[in-house]
Scaffold this motif. Structure first.
Motif, PDB file in Angstrom:
ATOM      1  N   ASN A  50       0.783  -1.233   0.000  1.00 18.26           N
ATOM      2  CA  ASN A  50       0.000   0.000   0.000  1.00 18.26           C
ATOM      3  C   ASN A  50       0.810   1.277   0.000  1.00 18.26           C
ATOM      4  OD1 ASN A  50      -2.874  -1.108   0.441  1.00 18.26           O
ATOM      5  ND2 ASN A  50      -1.691  -2.108   2.039  1.00 18.26           N
ATOM      6  N   CYS A  51       2.002   1.244   0.485  1.00 18.25           N
ATOM      7  CA  CYS A  51       2.731   2.482   0.721  1.00 18.25           C
ATOM      8  C   CYS A  51       3.986   2.615  -0.119  1.00 18.25           C
ATOM      9  CB  CYS A  51       3.131   2.599   2.188  1.00 18.25           C
ATOM     10  SG  CYS A  51       1.914   1.944   3.331  1.00 18.25           S
ATOM     11  N   CYS A  54       4.639   5.013  -3.312  1.00 16.70           N
ATOM     12  CA  CYS A  54       4.987   6.424  -3.171  1.00 16.70           C
ATOM     13  C   CYS A  54       6.167   6.633  -2.224  1.00 16.70           C
ATOM     14  CB  CYS A  54       3.796   7.219  -2.626  1.00 16.70           C
ATOM     15  SG  CYS A  54       2.406   7.253  -3.767  1.00 16.70           S
ATOM     16  N   HIS A  55       6.181   5.890  -1.134  1.00 15.46           N
ATOM     17  CA  HIS A  55       7.210   6.148  -0.115  1.00 15.46           C
ATOM     18  C   HIS A  55       8.462   5.314  -0.321  1.00 15.46           C
ATOM     19  CE1 HIS A  55       4.866   8.885   2.374  1.00 15.46           C
ATOM     20  NE2 HIS A  55       3.822   8.104   2.185  1.00 15.46           N
ATOM     21  N   ALA A  66       5.577  12.797  -1.659  1.00 10.42           N
ATOM     22  CA  ALA A  66       5.433  11.985  -0.446  1.00 10.42           C
ATOM     23  C   ALA A  66       6.609  12.278   0.473  1.00 10.42           C
ATOM     24  CB  ALA A  66       5.402  10.501  -0.800  1.00 10.42           C
ATOM     25  N   HIS A  67       6.345  12.416   1.733  1.00  4.02           N
ATOM     26  CA  HIS A  67       7.413  12.781   2.659  1.00  4.02           C
ATOM     27  C   HIS A  67       8.292  11.575   2.992  1.00  4.02           C
ATOM     28  CE1 HIS A  67       5.106  16.564   4.177  1.00  4.02           C
ATOM     29  NE2 HIS A  67       5.286  16.549   2.884  1.00  4.02           N
ATOM     30  N   SER A  72      10.395  11.620   9.200  1.00  4.59           N
ATOM     31  CA  SER A  72       9.148  12.112   9.767  1.00  4.59           C
ATOM     32  C   SER A  72       9.215  12.173  11.284  1.00  4.59           C
ATOM     33  CB  SER A  72       8.006  11.196   9.341  1.00  4.59           C
ATOM     34  OG  SER A  72       6.838  11.514  10.075  1.00  4.59           O
ATOM     35  N   MET A  82      -3.026  10.176   9.735  1.00  2.00           N
ATOM     36  CA  MET A  82      -2.591  10.432   8.369  1.00  2.00           C
ATOM     37  C   MET A  82      -3.030   9.316   7.410  1.00  2.00           C
ATOM     38  SD  MET A  82      -0.326  12.643   7.111  1.00  2.00           S
ATOM     39  CE  MET A  82      -0.063  12.762   5.353  1.00  2.00           C
ATOM     40  N   MET A  90      -1.585  12.477  -0.249  1.00  3.71           N
ATOM     41  CA  MET A  90      -1.538  11.194   0.456  1.00  3.71           C
ATOM     42  C   MET A  90      -2.963  10.654   0.563  1.00  3.71           C
ATOM     43  SD  MET A  90       0.082   9.088   2.853  1.00  3.71           S
ATOM     44  CE  MET A  90      -0.682   7.930   3.970  1.00  3.71           C
TER      45      MET A  90
HETATM   46  C1  HEC Z   1      -0.219   8.013  -3.670  1.00  7.07           C
HETATM   47  C2  HEC Z   1       1.032   8.152  -2.945  1.00  7.07           C
HETATM   48  C3  HEC Z   1       1.075   7.743  -1.473  1.00  7.07           C
HETATM   49  C4  HEC Z   1       0.778   6.526  -0.921  1.00  7.07           C
HETATM   50  C5  HEC Z   1       0.288   5.270  -1.633  1.00  7.07           C
HETATM   51  C6  HEC Z   1       1.036   6.647   0.492  1.00  7.07           C
HETATM   52  N1  HEC Z   1       1.457   7.908   0.785  1.00  7.07           N
HETATM   53 FE1  HEC Z   1       2.000   8.598   2.643  1.00  7.07          FE
HETATM   54  N2  HEC Z   1       2.287  10.466   1.845  1.00  7.07           N
HETATM   55  C7  HEC Z   1       2.114  10.805   0.527  1.00  7.07           C
HETATM   56  C8  HEC Z   1       2.239  12.262   0.371  1.00  7.07           C
HETATM   57  C9  HEC Z   1       2.134  13.026  -0.934  1.00  7.07           C
HETATM   58  C10 HEC Z   1       2.508  12.762   1.669  1.00  7.07           C
HETATM   59  C11 HEC Z   1       2.668  14.231   2.057  1.00  7.07           C
HETATM   60  C12 HEC Z   1       1.275  14.762   2.362  1.00  7.07           C
HETATM   61  C13 HEC Z   1       1.274  16.222   2.773  1.00  7.07           C
HETATM   62  O1  HEC Z   1       1.887  16.564   3.793  1.00  7.07           O
HETATM   63  O2  HEC Z   1       0.616  17.006   2.080  1.00  7.07           O
HETATM   64  C14 HEC Z   1       2.538  11.607   2.564  1.00  7.07           C
HETATM   65  C15 HEC Z   1       2.797  11.691   3.925  1.00  7.07           C
HETATM   66  C16 HEC Z   1       2.835  10.593   4.783  1.00  7.07           C
HETATM   67  C17 HEC Z   1       3.144  10.667   6.195  1.00  7.07           C
HETATM   68  C18 HEC Z   1       3.488  11.917   6.968  1.00  7.07           C
HETATM   69  C19 HEC Z   1       4.986  12.150   6.962  1.00  7.07           C
HETATM   70  C20 HEC Z   1       5.314  13.482   7.606  1.00  7.07           C
HETATM   71  O3  HEC Z   1       5.988  13.472   8.638  1.00  7.07           O
HETATM   72  O4  HEC Z   1       4.908  14.518   7.057  1.00  7.07           O
HETATM   73  C21 HEC Z   1       3.072   9.387   6.687  1.00  7.07           C
HETATM   74  C22 HEC Z   1       3.350   8.952   8.130  1.00  7.07           C
HETATM   75  C23 HEC Z   1       2.708   8.535   5.592  1.00  7.07           C
HETATM   76  N3  HEC Z   1       2.572   9.284   4.450  1.00  7.07           N
HETATM   77  C24 HEC Z   1       2.543   7.168   5.697  1.00  7.07           C
HETATM   78  C25 HEC Z   1       2.032   6.362   4.691  1.00  7.07           C
HETATM   79  C26 HEC Z   1       1.697   4.991   4.878  1.00  7.07           C
HETATM   80  C27 HEC Z   1       1.905   4.196   6.162  1.00  7.07           C
HETATM   81  C28 HEC Z   1       1.190   4.555   3.681  1.00  7.07           C
HETATM   82  C29 HEC Z   1       0.592   3.187   3.371  1.00  7.07           C
HETATM   83  C30 HEC Z   1      -0.550   2.789   4.188  1.00  7.07           C
HETATM   84  C31 HEC Z   1       1.249   5.657   2.743  1.00  7.07           C
HETATM   85  N4  HEC Z   1       1.760   6.743   3.401  1.00  7.07           N
HETATM   86  C32 HEC Z   1       0.880   5.604   1.413  1.00  7.07           C
HETATM   87  C33 HEC Z   1       1.844   9.938  -0.522  1.00  7.07           C
HETATM   88  C34 HEC Z   1       1.495   8.611  -0.381  1.00  7.07           C
END
Ligand code: HEC
Length: 113
Positions: A50-51, A54-55, A66-67, A72, A82, A90
């Motif tokens: 799932n993650c 992007c991450h 994506a951060h 973080s 989040m 995100m």
């Molecule tokens: C489609 C792309 C995408 C996917 C898939 C995704 N993320 Fe993200 N994530 C992002 C983006 C873009 C941000 C920044 C959002 C913002 O601050 O506007 C982010 C930010 C975060 C942050 C915050 C980090 C910070 O300190 O600012 C966390 C924690 C996080 N994601 C965890 C996850 C987890 C766990 C998953 C899977 C369940 C996931 N993400 C799936 C795009 C994604």
């Protein structure tokens, strides 16, 4: 006649010896690997599915803004929020993952350093 019996016999012995060593090896590997796998798995698999798009597998990819998860400062509560609600680009995962799965994937994300 005797020769072929001998051949058969030593062939059988080799086979048994091979079967025996490979059996005991894999049994030893299983017992050694089991605890590590159990401690690592549920959240890791969810994260990969799932993650990681992007991450990235290590949390550092940063695709589409994506951060970097290794940098973080969000704690578990913040991350659960989040992942449940999403923010900006995100996506929200509340329709894909159960609260328990979200907790597991967040726990895994906190191990990325
Ligand atoms: C489609 C792309 C995408 C996917 C898939 C995704 N993320 Fe993200 N994530 C992002 C983006 C873009 C941000 C920044 C959002 C913002 O601050 O506007 C982010 C930010 C975060 C942050 C915050 C980090 C910070 O300190 O600012 C966390 C924690 C996080 N994601 C965890 C996850 C987890 C766990 C998953 C899977 C369940 C996931 N993400 C799936 C795009 C994604």
């Amino acid at each position: 006649m005797i020769r072929s019996a001998l051949f058969l016999c030593s062939g059988l012995l080799l086979f048994l010896a091979a079967a025996c060593t490979s059996n005991s090896n894999s049994a030893a590997e299983e017992t050694a690997a089991a605890p590590a796998v159990a401690a690592e798995l549920p959240g890791k698999a969810l994260y990969t599915q799932n993650c990681a798009v992007c991450h990235g597998p290590d949390g550092k990819l940063g695709l589409n803004g994506a951060h970097d998860l290794t940098k973080s400062n969000l704690n578990a509560t913040g991350r659960v929020y989040m992942v449940t609600q999403g923010l900006g680009k995100m996506p929200s995962f509340k329709n894909q993952l159960s609260p328990e799965q979200i907790q597991q994937v967040v726990d895994y994300s906190l191990t990325l350093k």
